[in-house]
Design a protein around this motif. Sequence first.
Motif, PDB file in Angstrom:
ATOM      1  N   PRO A   1       0.821  -1.219   0.000  1.00  0.00           N
ATOM      2  CA  PRO A   1       0.000   0.000   0.000  1.00  0.00           C
ATOM      3  C   PRO A   1       0.849   1.261   0.000  1.00  0.00           C
ATOM      4  O   PRO A   1       1.826   1.385   0.730  1.00  0.00           O
ATOM      5  CB  PRO A   1      -0.808  -0.131   1.302  1.00  0.00           C
ATOM      6  CG  PRO A   1      -0.943  -1.614   1.490  1.00  0.00           C
ATOM      7  CD  PRO A   1       0.374  -2.183   1.036  1.00  0.00           C
ATOM      8  N   GLY A   2       0.457   2.190  -0.880  1.00  0.00           N
ATOM      9  CA  GLY A   2       1.163   3.456  -0.997  1.00  0.00           C
ATOM     10  C   GLY A   2       2.313   3.457  -1.976  1.00  0.00           C
ATOM     11  O   GLY A   2       2.968   4.483  -2.166  1.00  0.00           O
ATOM     12  N   SER A   3       2.561   2.301  -2.626  1.00  0.00           N
ATOM     13  CA  SER A   3       3.727   2.210  -3.512  1.00  0.00           C
ATOM     14  C   SER A   3       3.417   2.530  -4.972  1.00  0.00           C
ATOM     15  O   SER A   3       4.334   2.611  -5.791  1.00  0.00           O
ATOM     16  CB  SER A   3       4.334   0.807  -3.429  1.00  0.00           C
ATOM     17  OG  SER A   3       3.412  -0.177  -3.890  1.00  0.00           O
ATOM     18  N   ASP A   4       2.147   2.706  -5.315  1.00  0.00           N
ATOM     19  CA  ASP A   4       1.811   2.990  -6.714  1.00  0.00           C
ATOM     20  C   ASP A   4       2.242   4.409  -7.103  1.00  0.00           C
ATOM     21  O   ASP A   4       2.131   5.337  -6.296  1.00  0.00           O
ATOM     22  CB  ASP A   4       0.298   2.867  -6.943  1.00  0.00           C
ATOM     23  CG  ASP A   4      -0.170   1.431  -7.029  1.00  0.00           C
ATOM     24  OD1 ASP A   4       0.657   0.563  -7.350  1.00  0.00           O
ATOM     25  OD2 ASP A   4      -1.368   1.192  -6.771  1.00  0.00           O
ATOM     26  N   PRO A   5       2.691   4.582  -8.341  1.00  0.00           N
ATOM     27  CA  PRO A   5       3.024   5.931  -8.811  1.00  0.00           C
ATOM     28  C   PRO A   5       1.756   6.759  -8.998  1.00  0.00           C
ATOM     29  O   PRO A   5       0.661   6.218  -9.183  1.00  0.00           O
ATOM     30  CB  PRO A   5       3.715   5.678 -10.149  1.00  0.00           C
ATOM     31  CG  PRO A   5       3.156   4.363 -10.618  1.00  0.00           C
ATOM     32  CD  PRO A   5       2.947   3.559  -9.371  1.00  0.00           C
ATOM     33  N   VAL A   6       1.901   8.063  -8.953  1.00  0.00           N
ATOM     34  CA  VAL A   6       0.774   8.962  -9.192  1.00  0.00           C
ATOM     35  C   VAL A   6       0.547   9.057 -10.696  1.00  0.00           C
ATOM     36  O   VAL A   6       1.469   9.340 -11.454  1.00  0.00           O
ATOM     37  CB  VAL A   6       1.046  10.358  -8.603  1.00  0.00           C
ATOM     38  CG1 VAL A   6      -0.112  11.295  -8.932  1.00  0.00           C
ATOM     39  CG2 VAL A   6       1.254  10.266  -7.100  1.00  0.00           C
ATOM     40  N   ARG A   7      -0.696   8.804 -11.115  1.00  0.00           N
ATOM     41  CA  ARG A   7      -1.036   8.846 -12.538  1.00  0.00           C
ATOM     42  C   ARG A   7      -2.240   9.751 -12.738  1.00  0.00           C
ATOM     43  O   ARG A   7      -3.139   9.795 -11.893  1.00  0.00           O
ATOM     44  CB  ARG A   7      -1.360   7.449 -13.078  1.00  0.00           C
ATOM     45  CG  ARG A   7      -0.208   6.454 -13.036  1.00  0.00           C
ATOM     46  CD  ARG A   7      -0.662   5.135 -13.636  1.00  0.00           C
ATOM     47  NE  ARG A   7       0.406   4.156 -13.749  1.00  0.00           N
ATOM     48  CZ  ARG A   7       0.675   3.246 -12.824  1.00  0.00           C
ATOM     49  NH1 ARG A   7      -0.045   3.207 -11.700  1.00  0.00           N
ATOM     50  NH2 ARG A   7       1.656   2.373 -12.991  1.00  0.00           N
ATOM     51  N   SER A   8      -2.281  10.422 -13.859  1.00  0.00           N
ATOM     52  CA  SER A   8      -3.439  11.235 -14.199  1.00  0.00           C
ATOM     53  C   SER A   8      -4.573  10.334 -14.666  1.00  0.00           C
ATOM     54  O   SER A   8      -4.357   9.168 -15.036  1.00  0.00           O
ATOM     55  CB  SER A   8      -3.091  12.220 -15.312  1.00  0.00           C
ATOM     56  OG  SER A   8      -2.827  11.524 -16.531  1.00  0.00           O
TER      57      SER A   8
END
Length: 332
Positions: A317-324
Amino acid sequence: MLLPHQLLENKIRGDFDKNIRSQFFRGLEFAGPEGDPGWFGPGSAVWHVHSHTSALIFGLQCAAFIERFDPSIFWMGSDHSRVVEHDEDGHPTGKLDLKGSGVRLAHSVAFFIGTAYGNTETAERVAQTVRAMHHTIKGVRPDGLPYDADDPEWLRWNYATVVWGIATGHELYHPTPLRNIDRYYGEFVRVGHALGGTDLPTTKAETLDCLRSYLPRLALTHGAALFTGPNLMENPDVPQEAKFFDWAIRDSMPDWAADMIAYRSPHPIERAARRAAAWAALNGSWAAMGPLPEFKQAQQRVANGTTVDHTEPAYVPGSDPVRSRETVEQMV
């Protein structure tokens, strides 16, 4: 010359290929690598439950119905999904978008087939795609309350509705249901963890308790009211097959959920007859379609044994990159 049952089989398979597989299974791998069991593998309860595509889809419809009792879910769908129709200015009209609903269902089928039968990389990929979409779903309801698809409480509710829906569809309409349905609940929790869920129920009893515990925050939303009973039956835009299964979906609800929609079970003889008709329809379509090629490919992938009993979701949890949102749309 093809016999009638062969024509039906070809039509059902053709419809599935055209409307779901060709558009929503792209890039998913089921045939290799040899020995990779994925998250579940041969002999698992998940392989057995998800192999009945018709009962799986019915269970997802049951899950979607009960899910809408959460007002935040309704507004998430209205604001961010294709399920609800939007006007020229992009504002939700509150009406069902049949085409959009079909797309949503197709994405769901691809996800639950991909996580069940895909190799480990495919299961991780489809889970990442769903998480990426959830990360973008944030907003404010018309009553001023915020919603966030990454909220642990929402994730728990969403997970409980899905596992309950699929398991209930299986228990009611699979020709050879599991004797111990808790095997399925205990295995399927891996999918919930892969989507970021925590403190998730792992048995049927725990799941029913979890769902009921949300009752103080639930309501008969506009969305739920539109898509049930007379409102659904009198809507000329709703396909006849959806109207046929509406009763079966409402009949599957826990007692407290049935109370919310004022559903009362008919006489036991009538109920048995109606369930028999739904059973015949679901199992007739399943028999015509046959096992999915993806299931057969997964079986062949592990025909000579597996490297391990099953793999585990790798998401932290929390490891995903920020994506539009635009980037996420290109992932699906």
